[in-house]
Design an enzyme around this catalytic site. Structure first.
Site, PDB file in Angstrom:
ATOM      1  N   LYS A  69       0.804  -1.229   0.000  1.00  0.00           N
ATOM      2  CA  LYS A  69       0.000   0.000   0.000  1.00  0.00           C
ATOM      3  C   LYS A  69       0.837   1.280   0.000  1.00  0.00           C
ATOM      4  CE  LYS A  69      -3.683  -2.068   2.688  1.00  0.00           C
ATOM      5  NZ  LYS A  69      -4.633  -1.870   3.774  1.00  0.00           N
ATOM      6  N   ASP A 105     -11.262   2.545   2.009  1.00  0.00           N
ATOM      7  CA  ASP A 105     -11.724   2.263   3.378  1.00  0.00           C
ATOM      8  C   ASP A 105     -12.604   3.386   3.924  1.00  0.00           C
ATOM      9  OD1 ASP A 105     -10.686  -0.240   3.642  1.00  0.00           O
ATOM     10  OD2 ASP A 105      -8.829   0.401   4.605  1.00  0.00           O
TER      11      ASP A 105
HETATM   12  P1  NAP Z   1      -2.978  -0.992  12.767  1.00  0.00           P
HETATM   13  O1  NAP Z   1      -2.632   0.124  11.857  1.00  0.00           O
HETATM   14  O2  NAP Z   1      -1.967  -2.020  13.113  1.00  0.00           O
HETATM   15  O3  NAP Z   1      -3.520  -0.347  14.159  1.00  0.00           O
HETATM   16  C1  NAP Z   1      -3.869  -1.167  15.242  1.00  0.00           C
HETATM   17  C2  NAP Z   1      -4.479  -0.333  16.371  1.00  0.00           C
HETATM   18  O4  NAP Z   1      -4.862  -1.227  17.424  1.00  0.00           O
HETATM   19  C3  NAP Z   1      -3.528   0.683  16.976  1.00  0.00           C
HETATM   20  O5  NAP Z   1      -4.236   1.817  17.385  1.00  0.00           O
HETATM   21  C4  NAP Z   1      -2.974  -0.079  18.209  1.00  0.00           C
HETATM   22  O6  NAP Z   1      -2.563   0.755  19.256  1.00  0.00           O
HETATM   23  C5  NAP Z   1      -4.211  -0.819  18.650  1.00  0.00           C
HETATM   24  N1  NAP Z   1      -3.868  -2.017  19.423  1.00  0.00           N
HETATM   25  C6  NAP Z   1      -3.296  -3.159  18.964  1.00  0.00           C
HETATM   26  N2  NAP Z   1      -3.133  -4.035  19.974  1.00  0.00           N
HETATM   27  C7  NAP Z   1      -3.590  -3.421  21.109  1.00  0.00           C
HETATM   28  C8  NAP Z   1      -3.696  -3.808  22.473  1.00  0.00           C
HETATM   29  N3  NAP Z   1      -3.289  -5.015  22.899  1.00  0.00           N
HETATM   30  N4  NAP Z   1      -4.238  -2.924  23.354  1.00  0.00           N
HETATM   31  C9  NAP Z   1      -4.663  -1.720  22.929  1.00  0.00           C
HETATM   32  N5  NAP Z   1      -4.587  -1.284  21.652  1.00  0.00           N
HETATM   33  C10 NAP Z   1      -4.057  -2.128  20.757  1.00  0.00           C
HETATM   34  O7  NAP Z   1      -4.241  -1.816  12.223  1.00  0.00           O
HETATM   35  P2  NAP Z   1      -5.414  -1.279  11.259  1.00  0.00           P
HETATM   36  O8  NAP Z   1      -5.014  -1.477   9.860  1.00  0.00           O
HETATM   37  O9  NAP Z   1      -5.834   0.071  11.724  1.00  0.00           O
HETATM   38  O10 NAP Z   1      -6.545  -2.369  11.566  1.00  0.00           O
HETATM   39  C11 NAP Z   1      -7.226  -2.424  12.809  1.00  0.00           C
HETATM   40  C12 NAP Z   1      -8.372  -3.416  12.705  1.00  0.00           C
HETATM   41  O11 NAP Z   1      -9.302  -2.967  11.740  1.00  0.00           O
HETATM   42  C13 NAP Z   1      -7.932  -4.823  12.245  1.00  0.00           C
HETATM   43  O12 NAP Z   1      -8.593  -5.763  13.042  1.00  0.00           O
HETATM   44  C14 NAP Z   1      -8.399  -4.907  10.817  1.00  0.00           C
HETATM   45  O13 NAP Z   1      -8.766  -6.221  10.441  1.00  0.00           O
HETATM   46  C15 NAP Z   1      -9.643  -4.013  10.849  1.00  0.00           C
HETATM   47  N6  NAP Z   1      -9.966  -3.420   9.531  1.00  0.00           N
HETATM   48  C16 NAP Z   1     -11.192  -3.696   8.992  1.00  0.00           C
HETATM   49  C17 NAP Z   1     -11.542  -3.156   7.756  1.00  0.00           C
HETATM   50  C18 NAP Z   1     -12.882  -3.468   7.153  1.00  0.00           C
HETATM   51  O14 NAP Z   1     -13.047  -3.303   5.942  1.00  0.00           O
HETATM   52  N7  NAP Z   1     -13.845  -3.890   7.930  1.00  0.00           N
HETATM   53  C19 NAP Z   1     -10.630  -2.318   7.075  1.00  0.00           C
HETATM   54  C20 NAP Z   1      -9.389  -2.035   7.675  1.00  0.00           C
HETATM   55  C21 NAP Z   1      -9.069  -2.601   8.902  1.00  0.00           C
HETATM   56  P3  NAP Z   1      -1.047   1.324  19.312  1.00  0.00           P
HETATM   57  O15 NAP Z   1      -1.013   2.501  18.390  1.00  0.00           O
HETATM   58  O16 NAP Z   1      -0.872   1.673  20.738  1.00  0.00           O
HETATM   59  O17 NAP Z   1      -0.139   0.197  18.851  1.00  0.00           O
END
Ligand code: NAP
Length: 282
Positions: A69, A105
């Site tokens: 990406k 998204d």
């Molecule tokens: P990302 O960029 O890796 O961000 C992850 C987020 O979760 C960060 O804010 C992180 O906090 C937090 N986090 C992770 N582990 C944690 C924990 N143990 N305690 C507290 N906070 C925690 O991931 P992303 O791409 O944003 O995706 C996040 C979720 O959205 C995923 O499950 C993904 O499958 C889903 N998603 C769904 C769609 C859809 O179309 N439905 C699209 C995109 C993403 P820190 O900053 O403190 O690390």
């Protein structure tokens, strides 16, 4: 002479798990469009040549997924406003020979909210968004564009602060410990962390301070109903799930490559739900 067959693909490494061919295949078939949507497993070394010579490879566009990406963001010749704001390109298309990049998204996030919780955008709407990664960025961008104020809550507050700095005064940044104090203000609560996803830690949250009228949205779609959504449903809040976002975001690319009016039908939802259930281990 018949029109050439439009071909699109999902580019990633790996890509075998992608549900995009199922979604686009459903629309191509039900809309009667002569087209194809394929999987393209491309290593980081192969991706730049492939994407910059997309037409020569026989494609009109496609989706870009992990790990390409950010590279796609650098390589496209023109970016839409959402991709620019979010800093990542996940959808590309050719327009007059020019390689365009967008981010679906943000479209998926807001279309799903409109679809599943009409009227969510009450006057003075305040959304509490948990997380500050890619999903939170898309959600916050979509919400402020619709006039809502966004209260971002993240474990690592510096990431939330950086987003707030970029998106301006409509977004404020907070640490997780502040959540109980912030929750009563929420008209919409969105989980954009990976907590609560199958195989990840649970999302620790007490919904007691949330008003009964608040909409609760989880962008996670494995499991189909997260603990957060189940708890919200039990106390009578309206809920919005992540599968709808995944399906709605796909429509953005489909329109660019194939035209037509792809709709998220109950039949499409059931198809993808069955696939998720079949592949999810409890
Ligand atoms: P990302 O960029 O890796 O961000 C992850 C987020 O979760 C960060 O804010 C992180 O906090 C937090 N986090 C992770 N582990 C944690 C924990 N143990 N305690 C507290 N906070 C925690 O991931 P992303 O791409 O944003 O995706 C996040 C979720 O959205 C995923 O499950 C993904 O499958 C889903 N998603 C769904 C769609 C859809 O179309 N439905 C699209 C995109 C993403 P820190 O900053 O403190 O690390």
């Amino acid at each position: 002479m018949p029109a050439p067959l439009a071909r699109a693909c999902v580019m990633g490494h790996p890509v075998a798990h992608s549900r995009s061919p199922m979604i686009h295949g459903y629309w191509l078939k039900t809309l009667g469009i002569e087209g194809a949507y394929e999987l393209k497993d491309l290593t980081p070394e192969a991706f730049p040549e492939f994407v910059t010579r997309l037409a020569a490879h026989g494609y009109v566009g496609g989706n870009v997924t992990v790990p390409h990406k950010e590279m796609a963001f650098k390589l496209v010749q023109r970016k839409d406003e959402a991709a620019q704001a979010i800093g990542a390109v996940n959808t590309i298309w050719l327009e007059g020979g020019v390689l365009n990049g967008g981010n679906s998204d943000t479209h998926g996030f807001i279309s799903n909210l409109d679809d599943r919780a009409p009227g969510w955008n009450v006057p003075g709407c305040r959304a509490v968004v948990l997380g500050a990664g890619g999903a939170a960025r898309s959600a916050a961008y979509a919400l402020i564009n619709r006039g809502a104020d966004v209260i971002l809550v993240n474990r690592t507050v510096a990431r939330a602060q950086e987003l707030a700095r970029q998106f301006g005064p409509r977004v404020t940044a907070h640490v997780t410990a502040e959540l109980p104090r912030l929750l009563p203000a929420a008209d919409v609560l969105v989980n954009c962390t990976s907590c609560g996803m199958t195989g990840k830690p649970p999302l620790e949250i007490d919904l007691a301070p949330l008003k009964a009228s608040a909409v609760v949205y989880d962008v996670i779609y494995v499991p189909l109903e997260t603990e957060l959504l189940a708890a919200a449903r039990r106390r009578g809040n309206r809920t919005v799930d992540g599968l709808g976002m995944l399906l709605q975001q796909a429509g953005f690319g489909f329109r660019k490559w194939f035209g037509g009016n792809p709709k998220v039908t109950p039949e499409l939802r059931a198809l993808v739900e069955a696939d998720i259930r079949a592949k999810t281990t409890k």
